[in-house]
Design an enzyme around this catalytic site. Structure first.
Site, short mmCIF file in Angstrom:
data_model
loop_
_atom_site.label_atom_id
_atom_site.label_comp_id
_atom_site.label_asym_id
_atom_site.label_seq_id
_atom_site.Cartn_x
_atom_site.Cartn_y
_atom_site.Cartn_z
N ASN A 1 0.75 -1.35 0.05
CA ASN A 1 -0.16 0.02 0.14
C ASN A 1 0.89 1.27 0.00
O ASN A 1 2.01 1.45 0.71
CB ASN A 1 -1.21 -0.09 1.03
CG ASN A 1 -0.29 -0.38 2.38
OD1 ASN A 1 0.48 -0.88 2.71
ND2 ASN A 1 -1.16 0.33 3.37
N GLU B 1 0.54 5.30 0.83
CA GLU B 1 -0.43 6.22 1.25
C GLU B 1 -0.06 7.66 0.85
O GLU B 1 0.90 7.95 0.19
CB GLU B 1 -0.65 6.14 2.83
CG GLU B 1 -0.96 4.86 3.15
CD GLU B 1 -1.50 4.78 4.73
OE1 GLU B 1 -0.98 5.71 5.58
OE2 GLU B 1 -2.17 3.56 5.12
N CYS C 1 -4.37 0.71 -2.66
CA CYS C 1 -3.90 -0.20 -1.80
C CYS C 1 -2.83 -1.34 -2.37
O CYS C 1 -2.63 -1.31 -3.70
CB CYS C 1 -5.38 -1.13 -1.92
SG CYS C 1 -6.75 -0.64 -0.96
N GLU D 1 -2.90 -4.44 -3.22
CA GLU D 1 -3.51 -5.44 -4.29
C GLU D 1 -3.72 -4.74 -5.51
O GLU D 1 -3.11 -5.50 -6.64
CB GLU D 1 -4.97 -5.79 -3.93
CG GLU D 1 -5.14 -6.61 -2.59
CD GLU D 1 -5.64 -5.60 -1.50
OE1 GLU D 1 -5.01 -4.67 -1.16
OE2 GLU D 1 -6.42 -6.00 -0.68
N CYS E 1 -10.47 -4.78 -0.05
CA CYS E 1 -11.59 -3.98 -0.28
C CYS E 1 -12.41 -3.90 -1.26
O CYS E 1 -12.20 -4.81 -2.29
CB CYS E 1 -11.05 -2.43 0.06
SG CYS E 1 -10.36 -1.58 -1.49
N CYS F 1 -10.72 -2.84 -4.52
CA CYS F 1 -9.72 -3.86 -5.15
C CYS F 1 -10.38 -5.02 -5.69
O CYS F 1 -9.83 -5.56 -6.89
CB CYS F 1 -8.81 -4.27 -4.09
SG CYS F 1 -7.66 -2.97 -3.74
N1 THU Z 1 -5.26 -1.21 2.42
C1 THU Z 1 -4.88 -2.25 1.47
O1 THU Z 1 -3.74 -1.96 0.94
N2 THU Z 1 -5.52 -3.41 1.02
C2 THU Z 1 -6.86 -3.46 1.31
O2 THU Z 1 -7.50 -4.29 0.75
C3 THU Z 1 -7.45 -2.65 2.52
C4 THU Z 1 -6.71 -1.64 2.90
C5 THU Z 1 -4.51 -0.15 2.84
C6 THU Z 1 -5.03 1.12 2.44
C7 THU Z 1 -4.39 2.14 3.68
O3 THU Z 1 -3.16 2.19 3.21
C8 THU Z 1 -4.38 1.04 4.75
O4 THU Z 1 -4.52 -0.38 4.37
C9 THU Z 1 -5.50 1.44 5.81
O5 THU Z 1 -6.68 1.36 5.01
#
Ligand code: THU
Length: 128
Positions: free
Chosen positions: A43, A45, A54, A56, A85, A88
């Site tokens: 991920n 940010e 994300c 994925e 999520c 994704c």
């Molecule tokens: N996140 C992912 O990388 N994948 C997911 O399927 C759910 C959430 C990350 C996004 C963000 O950087 C952190 O988790 C918190 O939401």
């Protein structure tokens, strides 16, 4: 090509070490198997939170940008384990068939699904 689940989980776990998650502190790694190759992602940010990507989708977009359109499996590694999520899952549905393997893993659990279980109804080009 059979899916080597433990190898895919290890790639996702290593990818997680590169996560850029200073805001949530929730680090996620993902790994995609497709076209006989593997692609890792983490991920990423942003101070403008909504721009966060994300793990994925990073891994899937790496595969697609490498020219691979035949994704067979996606592994997600987090502590604690996290399900993909909705965004994704929708991106997976674009490039994976409905029996694509989706592995959700942490140091405590390994769960194996097919995409159809996590996204029983998909919005696809068939609707357009
Ligand atoms: N996140 C992912 O990388 N994948 C997911 O399927 C759910 C959430 C990350 C996004 C963000 O950087 C952190 O988790 C918190 O939401």
């Amino acid at each position: 090509m059979p899916v080597d689940i433990s190898e895919l989980i290890n790639i996702a776990k290593s990818a997680r070490e590169k996560a850029y998650a200073p805001y949530s502190n929730f680090k996620v790694g993902a790994a995609v198997l497709g076209c006989g190759k593997t692609y890792g992602g983490c991920n990423v940010e942003n101070a403008s939170y909504g721009l966060t990507m994300c793990a994925e989708r990073v891994a899937i977009f790496k595969a697609i940008s490498d020219g691979c359109r035949d994704i067979r499996a996606v592994a997600i590694y987090a502590e604690p384990a996290a399900y993909p999520c909705g965004a994704c899952l929708q991106v997976m549905s674009e490039f994976c068939n409905e029996d694509c393997t989706v592995i959700v893993a942490s140091s405590k659990i390994i769960e194996k699904y097919i995409l159809k279980e996590l996204l029983p109804f998909r919005f696809s080009k068939d609707a357009l």
